[in-house]
Structure formats: structure tokens, C-alpha cells
Design a protein around this motif. Structure first.
Motif, PDB file in Angstrom:
ATOM      1  N   GLU A 127       0.832  -1.197   0.000  1.00  0.00           N
ATOM      2  CA  GLU A 127       0.000   0.000   0.000  1.00  0.00           C
ATOM      3  C   GLU A 127       0.870   1.252   0.000  1.00  0.00           C
ATOM      4  OE1 GLU A 127      -2.292  -0.497   3.537  1.00  0.00           O
ATOM      5  OE2 GLU A 127      -3.425  -2.217   2.757  1.00  0.00           O
ATOM      6  N   VAL A 128       0.260   2.400  -0.330  1.00  0.00           N
ATOM      7  CA  VAL A 128       1.034   3.648  -0.384  1.00  0.00           C
ATOM      8  C   VAL A 128       0.300   4.841   0.228  1.00  0.00           C
ATOM      9  CG1 VAL A 128       2.359   2.984  -2.437  1.00  0.00           C
ATOM     10  CG2 VAL A 128       0.175   4.165  -2.715  1.00  0.00           C
ATOM     11  N   SER A 129      -0.954   4.695   0.628  1.00  0.00           N
ATOM     12  CA  SER A 129      -1.776   5.857   0.999  1.00  0.00           C
ATOM     13  C   SER A 129      -1.219   6.605   2.211  1.00  0.00           C
ATOM     14  CB  SER A 129      -3.220   5.432   1.257  1.00  0.00           C
ATOM     15  OG  SER A 129      -3.277   4.459   2.292  1.00  0.00           O
ATOM     16  N   ARG A 130      -0.859   5.877   3.261  1.00  0.00           N
ATOM     17  CA  ARG A 130      -0.347   6.550   4.454  1.00  0.00           C
ATOM     18  C   ARG A 130       1.041   7.132   4.207  1.00  0.00           C
ATOM     19  NH1 ARG A 130      -0.091   2.516   9.025  1.00  0.00           N
ATOM     20  NH2 ARG A 130       0.154   1.014   7.330  1.00  0.00           N
ATOM     21  N   THR A 131       1.828   6.465   3.366  1.00  0.00           N
ATOM     22  CA  THR A 131       3.135   6.987   2.995  1.00  0.00           C
ATOM     23  C   THR A 131       2.980   8.305   2.250  1.00  0.00           C
ATOM     24  OG1 THR A 131       4.017   4.734   2.820  1.00  0.00           O
ATOM     25  CG2 THR A 131       5.274   6.497   1.745  1.00  0.00           C
ATOM     26  N   MET A 132       2.038   8.370   1.322  1.00  0.00           N
ATOM     27  CA  MET A 132       1.800   9.597   0.560  1.00  0.00           C
ATOM     28  C   MET A 132       1.372  10.730   1.488  1.00  0.00           C
ATOM     29  SD  MET A 132      -0.124   7.961  -2.779  1.00  0.00           S
ATOM     30  CE  MET A 132      -0.448   9.539  -3.564  1.00  0.00           C
ATOM     31  N   THR A 133       0.490  10.437   2.429  1.00  0.00           N
ATOM     32  CA  THR A 133       0.023  11.461   3.375  1.00  0.00           C
ATOM     33  C   THR A 133       1.177  11.993   4.218  1.00  0.00           C
ATOM     34  OG1 THR A 133      -2.188  10.469   3.503  1.00  0.00           O
ATOM     35  CG2 THR A 133      -1.518  11.908   5.322  1.00  0.00           C
ATOM     36  N   ALA A 134       2.000  11.082   4.721  1.00  0.00           N
ATOM     37  CA  ALA A 134       3.135  11.491   5.549  1.00  0.00           C
ATOM     38  C   ALA A 134       4.131  12.321   4.760  1.00  0.00           C
ATOM     39  CB  ALA A 134       3.825  10.257   6.129  1.00  0.00           C
ATOM     40  N   LEU A 135       4.392  11.937   3.518  1.00  0.00           N
ATOM     41  CA  LEU A 135       5.354  12.676   2.698  1.00  0.00           C
ATOM     42  C   LEU A 135       4.852  14.080   2.365  1.00  0.00           C
ATOM     43  CD1 LEU A 135       6.523   9.819   0.294  1.00  0.00           C
ATOM     44  CD2 LEU A 135       7.907  10.975   2.029  1.00  0.00           C
ATOM     45  N   ARG A 136       3.562  14.216   2.134  1.00  0.00           N
ATOM     46  CA  ARG A 136       3.010  15.555   1.870  1.00  0.00           C
ATOM     47  C   ARG A 136       3.173  16.458   3.080  1.00  0.00           C
ATOM     48  NH1 ARG A 136      -1.958  12.560  -0.842  1.00  0.00           N
ATOM     49  NH2 ARG A 136      -1.228  12.487  -3.017  1.00  0.00           N
ATOM     50  N   GLU A 137       3.063  15.859   4.284  1.00  0.00           N
ATOM     51  CA  GLU A 137       3.218  16.654   5.505  1.00  0.00           C
ATOM     52  C   GLU A 137       4.656  17.110   5.703  1.00  0.00           C
ATOM     53  OE1 GLU A 137       1.782  14.095   8.554  1.00  0.00           O
ATOM     54  OE2 GLU A 137      -0.342  14.423   8.085  1.00  0.00           O
ATOM     55  N   VAL A 138       5.615  16.236   5.446  1.00  0.00           N
ATOM     56  CA  VAL A 138       7.018  16.583   5.715  1.00  0.00           C
ATOM     57  C   VAL A 138       7.678  17.299   4.551  1.00  0.00           C
ATOM     58  CG1 VAL A 138       7.264  14.634   7.309  1.00  0.00           C
ATOM     59  CG2 VAL A 138       7.976  14.363   4.925  1.00  0.00           C
ATOM     60  N   CYS A 139       7.037  17.285   3.388  1.00  0.00           N
ATOM     61  CA  CYS A 139       7.590  17.963   2.202  1.00  0.00           C
ATOM     62  C   CYS A 139       6.800  19.214   1.844  1.00  0.00           C
ATOM     63  CB  CYS A 139       7.641  16.997   1.020  1.00  0.00           C
ATOM     64  SG  CYS A 139       8.791  15.626   1.207  1.00  0.00           S
ATOM     65  N   ALA A 140       6.215  19.836   2.858  1.00  0.00           N
ATOM     66  CA  ALA A 140       5.544  21.136   2.698  1.00  0.00           C
ATOM     67  C   ALA A 140       4.477  21.137   1.604  1.00  0.00           C
ATOM     68  CB  ALA A 140       6.576  22.227   2.435  1.00  0.00           C
ATOM     69  N   GLY A 141       3.670  20.072   1.607  1.00  0.00           N
ATOM     70  CA  GLY A 141       2.542  20.039   0.685  1.00  0.00           C
ATOM     71  C   GLY A 141       2.893  19.757  -0.758  1.00  0.00           C
ATOM     72  N   ALA A 142       4.103  19.254  -1.010  1.00  0.00           N
ATOM     73  CA  ALA A 142       4.509  18.933  -2.382  1.00  0.00           C
ATOM     74  C   ALA A 142       3.589  17.866  -2.967  1.00  0.00           C
ATOM     75  CB  ALA A 142       5.957  18.442  -2.397  1.00  0.00           C
ATOM     76  N   SER A 143       3.453  17.895  -4.264  1.00  0.00           N
ATOM     77  CA  SER A 143       2.644  16.886  -4.942  1.00  0.00           C
ATOM     78  C   SER A 143       3.384  15.540  -4.894  1.00  0.00           C
ATOM     79  CB  SER A 143       2.406  17.306  -6.397  1.00  0.00           C
ATOM     80  OG  SER A 143       1.698  16.310  -7.080  1.00  0.00           O
ATOM     81  N   ILE A 144       2.761  14.559  -4.270  1.00  0.00           N
ATOM     82  CA  ILE A 144       3.376  13.240  -4.093  1.00  0.00           C
ATOM     83  C   ILE A 144       2.521  12.196  -4.792  1.00  0.00           C
ATOM     84  CG2 ILE A 144       4.111  11.469  -2.437  1.00  0.00           C
ATOM     85  CD1 ILE A 144       5.796  13.947  -2.170  1.00  0.00           C
ATOM     86  N   THR A 145       3.132  11.477  -5.717  1.00  0.00           N
ATOM     87  CA  THR A 145       2.424  10.416  -6.431  1.00  0.00           C
ATOM     88  C   THR A 145       2.680   9.063  -5.772  1.00  0.00           C
ATOM     89  OG1 THR A 145       4.271   9.905  -7.902  1.00  0.00           O
ATOM     90  CG2 THR A 145       2.785  11.706  -8.580  1.00  0.00           C
TER      91      THR A 145
END
Length: 487
Positions: free
Chosen positions: A371-389
């Protein structure tokens, strides 16, 4: 002995198949040296995957490199035991026996190793814990950075408060003191601080016997308490594990920091300051967090490791701990993703100190589940809202996997070396610490890699809880038993 294997043969779109295949009779067809390698990264953009793998190449260790690490570790052990210059302290703890089921009595235990200090009362009957009472006390920043005298007076005040609450301030107690900092021990009940670690930096303790200082502070409060044992949390883990399983001979901490201890033949240990004619084996505290501080491990050090080290509070020290300790795994993850971002292989650099080891465990957990959903959410938080695929998330999961794999490899090198060195029919390894308990994959990888590195030796990994509390009380009971026997 069967060992769980994370074979890496089930990779799909960057995900890792996490079934324990060894128990299902699966044989890894790869050559021995390659069975240590992490699962390759698979992305729809194969060129990006290849470029990411190339950037991570330094973090990937094959079996032959791990054998070299093991050889260096063995050499450092021998040098430390013979009191020659070594990055391993190889400290004689003077603990000559493990629990044998005859431990009796009521004991106090103190646990100092972090911002929370614990006072415990434990009652043992026929070796079994029949009563336990615990109270936590917070140690302020001012105390952690003040004088040693102030700190130890505070510890004694906490003990006084604890026994008063129980209405036992007039009773006589033996006490086990878990002091989880590097020490130079002179006996089972005395030792000097070598260096503060973690968040402590108290002044005025150079050359001071910390057990004697504690006992003096307790006696100043009219408490009839004798410090029978001074030990660290790693030794406590070994003792607590041996209380659970008679074959335990190694104790390991794999948490915020990391260390190991084991039962060594007394004849191999050169440093003694107490009579030991009747001692066959003795617990040796390795202090392997500092393994490589003398440069002996520079052949595995990467630019990412150098960056983490430069940004740490204790630069150029605790080299090995920075590869495997929970205090640092999140920092390595951040360094690698930042480097990938600068190379145009990841959307954005994480904010400084935003990624923690909990994120690494989360990414690994989702990787195992595909799965990737929680990883994507966490990355958006730590990368200042960057677009994460989803592809970006798989890259981050792969980085976490490579870092975790290396950590498992390196701690397995140490454990397998000790298992081979002890050469017993079976060695159980007592392990405590947040990384071991909460990382979704590391225990399984350790079983696989220890089995590969010590193929003709039977071993098991045993989760051991609260060595810093229960272990110190049990050791105090052992010391009381020895004192009675020798009197």
C-alpha cells in the motif's frame, strides 16, 4: 533450527512480499553473498528506478562486505578484552552468574537512562516475580545539564518519596541501580561514568563512583539502602531474558541507541579488580555503539552517514549506533530523500528534522502490505505540501527498506559473531528496544541474516521486556545470593 526468511522474491511495483518463506520450505536460489541484498526497486519508469538504485548503491552491503565487518568486530573484541586500543569498551560487569530460580526477597531498583526516572519495588519468591510497584519521576532539563551532585540528590529524594508512600522508609533494602551510560566498572556494585550520552551532561562526576554517590545521598536521608548492583540496561536485558529462558547468553538493546553484552569465559577477560578464582563466565558489556569510532569501519561509511554524523550532538562518536539506532534512522532517511530531490529523482526535500524513525517503520509497514496511501500522506506533511504520487511513495518506501536492511545486517553481524564465539549447543538472544519491537520487518531480517552468518549454530531471538527494571532487581538478588554463599 528454522529461521524466517524475507527472500525478496515477491517484489511487484516496488513492493516487497513479506511472507516468512523459510518456514514454508522455500530455498533462496541466489548465491550466499547476494542473499543479504534488499529487494530491487520496480517502478513504471524503469530509468528513474535505475537512477535511484545507483544513488543508494553505497548503502547496499553484500555478504562479503558483512564478513569483513565481522572480521573487524572480532578483532576489536579481542583487542578490547586484552586491554589494547579498541573502539569496543568490552567492560567487565563483574556479573558472574545468571538467574537460577532461587532468587528470594524484596528489592528496590532504580532506572536512570532518559528523561523519566523510575523507582521500582520488586518481590521475588523462588525466582518468580510476585509483586511489583513502580513510580515514574520526570528529570528536568536543568537537572540533566546541572551538577552531578544535584542530580543524585534528586534521585535520592525520589527514592525517599517512593518508600514513604509505601510506608517502608524504615526498612532495610538491597538496591539494583540501572545507570544506562558508558561506565568503567570496578566491581558488581561500583563504577565511574565514562561519558554522558542522550540528553545528559552533568558536571562534576569525573572519576566519581556513581553507586557510592547514590548510596551516600540515600544515607543522608536516613535510608537503610545498600547499592548491591550497578549495571546498564543491556546487562539488565540479558538478566531479564535469562530469567525467562535458561539458554539466554546474549543481551541486546535495539532502540533509540544500541548495545550488546554476552557471557564470556572469565579466562579471556584481562581486566579484573576483584577476586575471580571461582568465576567461570562473566557478563561483558561491549558498548558496540562506538564500534568504528577509531576508523576501522570507514569502508562502509557513506556520504549520507557523514551528513548525519556532522549534524549530530556527538559528531565523530557512536559511529555504529548511527547506522542502526532509532535516534538516527529517520535522519538517514531524510538525508537520502533530500539527495534524491536535489538530483531530480524525488519531488521535494523533507523539512529538517521532520522525518523520524516512526516514519521509516510506517513506510516499511505499508511496503509489506503493498500500500502507499499513508506513505503519501506522511510525505506531503514533511515535504511542505509537495505533490506526491504513488510512484514517489514507492521510492520513499524503497529508501526506508534499504536503510532498514542495512541496520538489520549490521546488528546481525554482531550477534552472529557472539553466537559463533560462545559456541554453545543453543544460544538465546534477549532483545529489547523500540526498533526491535515496533519495526515491522527487522526481527525477521535479523533471524535470516544471523542464520546466514552463523550457519552451523542454533540460536533464537527472544523479546525481553524491562531489563532496566526487572533485570536490575534480579541482579541485586543474584548479588545477595553470592554474598550469602561467600560469607
Amino acid at each position: 533450527m528454522s529461521a524466517a526468511v524475507d527472500s525478496g522474491t515477491g517484489a511487484l511495483n516496488g513492493r516487497v512480499h513479506c511472507a516468512e518463506s523459510a518456514t514454508n520450505g522455500h530455498h533462496d536460489p541466489r548465491p550466499w553473498s547476494q542473499q543479504f541484498l534488499p529487494t530491487p526497486l520496480h517502478l513504471e519508469d524503469s530509468v528513474r528506478a535505475q537512477k535511484v538504485e545507483a544513488r543508494l548503491k553505497e548503502l547496499v552491503l553484500c555478504g562479503e562486505v558483512l564478513r569483513r565487518v565481522a572480521d573487524v568486530f572480532e578483532q576489536e573484541i579481542e583487542r578490547g578484552l586484552s586491554e589494547q586500543p579498541s573502539s569496543l569498551q568490552m567492560e567487565n560487569t563483574y556479573v558472574p552468574e545468571l538467574p537460577d530460580g532461587t532468587e528470594e526477597g524484596v528489592f528496590l531498583a532504580l532506572d536512570l537512562g532518559g528523561t523519566n526516572f523510575r523507582v521500582l519495588l520488586l518481590e521475588l519468591a523462588a525466582g518468580q516475580l510476585v509483586r511489583q510497584q513502580v513510580k515514574h519521576y520526570h528529570i528536568s532539563n536543568a537537572l540533566r545539564l546541572g551538577t552531578g551532585e544535584e542530580l543524585f540528590n534528586f534521585l535520592a529524594d525520589c527514592v525517599l518519596d517512593f518508600v514513604k508512600q509505601l510506608g517502608m522508609e524504615d526498612q532495610t533494602f538491597s538496591l539494583g541501580f540501572t545507570f544506562s551510560f558508558p561506565m568503567k566498572q570496578h566491581s558488581i556494585s561500583s563504577g565511574e561514568l565514562i561519558t554522558w550520552t542522550k540528553s545528559f551532561k552533568c558536571s562534576g562526576l569525573e572519576g566519581v563512583d556513581v553507586a557510592a554517590l547514590l548510596e551516600r545521598c540515600l544515607r543522608a536521608r536516613n535510608l537503610q539502602i545498600t547499592v548491591r548492583v550497578l549495571l546498564n540496561d543491556t546487562t539488565g536485558t540479558l538478566i531479564a531474558g535469562a530469567h525467562m529462558h535458561k539458554n539466554v547468553g546474549i543481551g541486546v538493546i535495539l532502540g533509540t541507541g544500541s548495545n550488546g553484552c554476552y557471557m564470556e569465559r572469565a579466562s579471556r577477560v584481562q581486566h579484573w579488580e576483584a577476586a575471580h578464582e571461582r568465576v567461570q563466565d562473566v557478563c561483558v558489556d561491549i558498548e558496540w555503539g562506538a564500534f568504528g569510532d577509531n576508523g576501522c569501519l570507514d569502508f562502509i561509511k557513506t556520504d549520507f552517514d557523514r551528513e548525519v554524523d556532522a549534524g549530530s550532538l556527538l559528531a565523530t562518536s557512536f559511529t555504529f549506533e548511527k547506522y542502526i539506532g532509532g535516534k538516527y534512522l529517520g535522519s538517514i532517511l531524510s538525508c537520502v530523500l533530500s539527495a534524491l530531490a536535489r538530483a531530480g529523482l524525488f519531488p521535494a526535500e523533507p523539512a529538517p528534522d521532520a522525518l523520524q524513525t516512526a516514519h521509516l517503520s510506517l513506510f516499511e509497514d505499508e511496503n509489506c502490505a503493498g500500500e502507499v496511501s499513508r506513505t503519501m500522506t506522511a510525505l506531503r506533511e514533511v515535504c511542505a505540501g509537495a505533490s506526491i504520487t504513488a510512484e514517489d511513495a514507492r521510492v520513499a518506501q524503497h529508501v526506508a527498506h534499504v536503510i532498514s536492511n542495512r541496520a538489520a545486517q549490521l546488528v546481525s553481524v554482531c550477534i552472529s559473531t557472539l553466537v559463533r564465539r560462545m559456541s554453545r549447543p543453543h544460544v538465546a538472544v534477549a532483545v529489547d528496544g523500540s526498533v526491535f519491537k515496533h519495526h515491522p520487518r527487522i526481527a525477521r531480517l535479523m533471524r535470516t541474516y544471523i542464520a546466514l552468518l552463523a550457519p552451523h549454530h542454533s540460536f533464537s531471538l527472544l523479546g525481553a521486556e524491562d531489563g532496566s527494571g526487572k533485570g536490575s532487581a534480579l541482579t541485586a538478588a543474584i548479588a545477595a545470593r553470592l554474598a550469602t554463599r561467600d560469607s
